[in-house]
Design a protein around this motif. Structure first.
Motif, PDB file in Angstrom:
ATOM      1  N   GLY A   1      25.909  94.597  97.514  1.00  0.00           N
ATOM      2  CA  GLY A   1      26.760  95.951  97.374  1.00  0.00           C
ATOM      3  C   GLY A   1      27.245  95.820  95.984  1.00  0.00           C
ATOM      4  N   LEU A   2      26.557  95.222  95.026  1.00  0.00           N
ATOM      5  CA  LEU A   2      26.862  95.605  93.416  1.00  0.00           C
ATOM      6  C   LEU A   2      25.381  95.430  92.985  1.00  0.00           C
ATOM      7  CD1 LEU A   2      29.774  92.937  93.007  1.00  0.00           C
ATOM      8  CD2 LEU A   2      29.786  95.260  93.018  1.00  0.00           C
ATOM      9  N   SER A   3      25.284  96.278  91.938  1.00  0.00           N
ATOM     10  CA  SER A   3      24.012  96.350  91.044  1.00  0.00           C
ATOM     11  C   SER A   3      24.554  95.124  90.075  1.00  0.00           C
ATOM     12  CB  SER A   3      24.027  97.494  90.254  1.00  0.00           C
ATOM     13  OG  SER A   3      25.012  97.437  89.119  1.00  0.00           O
ATOM     14  N   ARG A   4      23.203  94.533  89.586  1.00  0.00           N
ATOM     15  CA  ARG A   4      23.167  93.455  88.457  1.00  0.00           C
ATOM     16  C   ARG A   4      24.213  93.548  87.503  1.00  0.00           C
ATOM     17  NH1 ARG A   4      17.981  90.968  87.121  1.00  0.00           N
ATOM     18  NH2 ARG A   4      17.236  93.118  86.429  1.00  0.00           N
ATOM     19  N   SER A   5      24.111  94.793  86.921  1.00  0.00           N
ATOM     20  CA  SER A   5      25.267  95.096  85.835  1.00  0.00           C
ATOM     21  C   SER A   5      26.452  95.161  86.225  1.00  0.00           C
ATOM     22  CB  SER A   5      24.567  96.622  85.378  1.00  0.00           C
ATOM     23  OG  SER A   5      25.653  97.056  84.234  1.00  0.00           O
TER      24      SER A   5
ATOM     25  N   HIS B   1      29.209  92.443  84.819  1.00  0.00           N
ATOM     26  CA  HIS B   1      30.629  92.664  84.055  1.00  0.00           C
ATOM     27  C   HIS B   1      31.838  92.269  84.954  1.00  0.00           C
ATOM     28  CE1 HIS B   1      29.183  95.555  80.885  1.00  0.00           C
ATOM     29  NE2 HIS B   1      28.390  96.076  81.944  1.00  0.00           N
ATOM     30  N   GLU B   2      31.462  92.165  86.140  1.00  0.00           N
ATOM     31  CA  GLU B   2      32.834  91.718  86.885  1.00  0.00           C
ATOM     32  C   GLU B   2      32.818  89.967  86.727  1.00  0.00           C
ATOM     33  OE1 GLU B   2      33.281  92.448  90.834  1.00  0.00           O
ATOM     34  OE2 GLU B   2      32.885  94.562  90.830  1.00  0.00           O
ATOM     35  N   LEU B   3      31.916  89.294  86.410  1.00  0.00           N
ATOM     36  CA  LEU B   3      31.976  88.011  86.290  1.00  0.00           C
ATOM     37  C   LEU B   3      32.470  87.813  84.549  1.00  0.00           C
ATOM     38  CD1 LEU B   3      28.576  86.890  87.561  1.00  0.00           C
ATOM     39  CD2 LEU B   3      30.733  86.207  88.519  1.00  0.00           C
ATOM     40  N   ARG B   4      32.094  88.607  83.881  1.00  0.00           N
ATOM     41  CA  ARG B   4      32.558  88.441  82.567  1.00  0.00           C
ATOM     42  C   ARG B   4      34.023  88.749  82.486  1.00  0.00           C
ATOM     43  NH1 ARG B   4      30.181  87.954  77.606  1.00  0.00           N
ATOM     44  NH2 ARG B   4      31.261  88.667  75.863  1.00  0.00           N
ATOM     45  N   SER B   5      34.345  89.700  83.271  1.00  0.00           N
ATOM     46  CA  SER B   5      35.776  90.030  83.174  1.00  0.00           C
ATOM     47  C   SER B   5      36.743  88.916  83.742  1.00  0.00           C
ATOM     48  CB  SER B   5      36.358  91.067  84.240  1.00  0.00           C
ATOM     49  OG  SER B   5      36.091  90.870  85.425  1.00  0.00           O
ATOM     50  N   GLN B   6      36.264  87.703  84.583  1.00  0.00           N
ATOM     51  CA  GLN B   6      36.604  86.452  85.009  1.00  0.00           C
ATOM     52  C   GLN B   6      36.344  85.513  83.875  1.00  0.00           C
ATOM     53  OE1 GLN B   6      38.628  86.274  87.773  1.00  0.00           O
ATOM     54  NE2 GLN B   6      38.554  88.594  87.846  1.00  0.00           N
TER      55      GLN B   6
ATOM     56  N   TYR C   1      10.723  89.152  91.200  1.00  0.00           N
ATOM     57  CA  TYR C   1      11.530  88.169  90.551  1.00  0.00           C
ATOM     58  C   TYR C   1      12.621  88.695  89.376  1.00  0.00           C
ATOM     59  CZ  TYR C   1      13.234  84.863  87.139  1.00  0.00           C
ATOM     60  OH  TYR C   1      14.074  83.996  86.066  1.00  0.00           O
ATOM     61  N   TYR C   2      12.198  89.613  88.636  1.00  0.00           N
ATOM     62  CA  TYR C   2      12.984  90.225  87.630  1.00  0.00           C
ATOM     63  C   TYR C   2      14.133  90.855  88.221  1.00  0.00           C
ATOM     64  CZ  TYR C   2      14.432  93.455  84.128  1.00  0.00           C
ATOM     65  OH  TYR C   2      15.134  94.311  83.266  1.00  0.00           O
ATOM     66  N   GLU C   3      13.557  91.770  89.303  1.00  0.00           N
ATOM     67  CA  GLU C   3      14.665  92.614  90.149  1.00  0.00           C
ATOM     68  C   GLU C   3      15.859  91.697  90.519  1.00  0.00           C
ATOM     69  OE1 GLU C   3      12.127  94.517  92.776  1.00  0.00           O
ATOM     70  OE2 GLU C   3      11.513  96.012  91.533  1.00  0.00           O
ATOM     71  N   GLU C   4      15.549  90.416  90.940  1.00  0.00           N
ATOM     72  CA  GLU C   4      16.466  89.608  91.286  1.00  0.00           C
ATOM     73  C   GLU C   4      17.416  88.467  90.401  1.00  0.00           C
ATOM     74  OE1 GLU C   4      15.034  89.407  96.122  1.00  0.00           O
ATOM     75  OE2 GLU C   4      14.543  87.895  94.553  1.00  0.00           O
TER      76      GLU C   4
END
Length: 390
Positions: A314-318, A322-327, A360-363
């Motif tokens: 339910g999240l795009s890779r971007s 960004h969410e991981l970076r905020s953590q 592969y790249y898409e994931e």
């Protein structure tokens, strides 16, 4: 911020560099030769030639293998652009092969098809992606049948081993192997690269190409009447015998890399523990999986890559990055398929011609893996992924 990759420097490394700075010999000195010999002994190759970068190593290896105008070089569709650029630097054409979905390495079946369609191929560059050795027996058999040379791109794989126990870099299945000593690689030189080979004529050619094409060792003079008298070479005389490059590396860089090499087995052992811990943590997750699940005891573990079903999450890779970076967690993508790059599209390459690589790249998402990653930091990463992705 926990980065996806990071070098480790200790006081021994610093002192090794200081010793060179105080020695009075900063380049083309004994520290370069000592590092070359140490790498050759470590991987089990006859020769090692240190150069200014892994990219320089790829370029010189392509030239030494005979790649040039009117010839092709085949490499993986999932790699850093330098693997492909080497063909163009040498004046040749690059051809891509699709990957194996379970290893992200070059598919031997795809290589065979590429060779059939490109009979002008002179060399093949399989890439040991993330440090996992390719199926070199199969690749070597396919290459031998076509009469082409194999150059292993082991920029990720210093310290890795084949299933038979030989180290990557021994050139047991290739004419040459290249390594990189960029700071995020297994050992750091700041910048630097290495080519290993067991072939004497290739070794001599690489020495010349590394330093402006000038004759080295006991290369015979091409114009003896100009450079010697009564069979004795003039002490000032040298010959530029072919078009070479300034791809030398300094003693300063080699001092750092040689010091790092002494710790390589410890570095690899820690990375292996971390990778296996990730494997265990992600085994029960349904919306992501490790990109490489086999060969953990053979890999150099340069990267740890997850394949994530972003639609199910339910999240795009971007958004996820960004969410991981905020953590406080840094991630990266390795790699955009090279045929998708605008430069290669202009040459007529199409990423859709490599469906396994494109899927592969898409994931793909690379998560932190490096020697100094603590157990506590890794646990934080695992818990966040279970929360966001699991």
């Amino acid at each position: 911020m926990i980065p996806y990759g990071k070098h480790h420097i200790d006081e021994d490394d610093i002192q090794a560099v200081v010793n060179v700075l105080r020695s009075g010999v900063l380049t083309q000195g004994p520290t370069v030769q000592a590092f070359e010999q140490a790498i050759a002994e470590y991987v089990g190759a006859r020769y090692a030639i240190a150069v200014s970068s892994g990219t320089a190593a790829l370029h010189l290896a392509a030239l030494a293998a005979g790649v040039g105008p009117g010839t092709s070089l085949i490499t993986s569709s999932i790699t850093f652009v330098a693997s492909a650029n080497a063909a163009l630097y040498a004046g040749g054409k690059v051809v891509f092969a699709d990957i194996d979905p379970d290893t992200v390495n070059m598919s031997a079946v795809a290589l065979q098809e590429a060779l059939l369609n490109n009979p002008d191929t002179r060399a093949v560059i399989p890439v040991h992606f993330a440090g996992l050795p390719c199926d070199m027996k199969a690749i070597k058999q396919v290459a031998d049948r076509a009469g082409v040379s194999v150059i292993e791109d082991a920029a990720h794989a210093l310290g890795a081993q084949y299933p038979d126990g030989q180290r990557v870099g021994s050139c047991a299945y290739s004419l040459m192997t290249i390594f990189s000593f960029h700071p995020v690689k297994a050992i750091a030189a700041g910048e630097g690269g290495m080519i290993t080979t067991n072939d004497d004529s290739v070794y001599r050619k690489l020495l010349r190409l590394r330093s402006h094409g000038i004759n080295k060792l006991d290369d015979p003079l091409q114009l003896p009447e100009q450079g010697q008298k009564n069979g004795v070479q003039y002490p000032w005389y040298y010959e530029m015998q072919e078009l070479g490059f300034h791809y030398r590396i300094t003693d300063i860089q080699c001092a750092l890399a040689h010091s790092q090499l002494k710790k390589l087995d410890r570095f690899i052992a820690r990375r292996r523990v971390l990778a296996k811990r990730y494997d265990e943590a992600f085994a029960s997750m349904t919306r992501c999986r490790p990109a490489q699940s086999a060969g953990r005891d053979q890999s150099g573990h340069h990267l740890y890559v997850l394949r994530i079903n972003y639609a199910a999450v339910g999240l795009s890779r971007s958004q996820l990055m960004h969410e991981l970076r905020s953590q406080g967690i840094g991630t990266q993508v390795h790699y955009i398929p090279v045929p998708a790059q605008p430069y290669y599209r202009r040459l007529g390459h199409k990423p859709e011609d490599f469906p396994v690589a494109l899927h592969y790249y898409e994931e793909a998402l690379s998560i932190p893996l490096f020697y100094d990653l603590s157990d506590e930091q890794q646990e934080k990463i695992i818990l966040l992924f279970k929360e966001k992705v699991g």
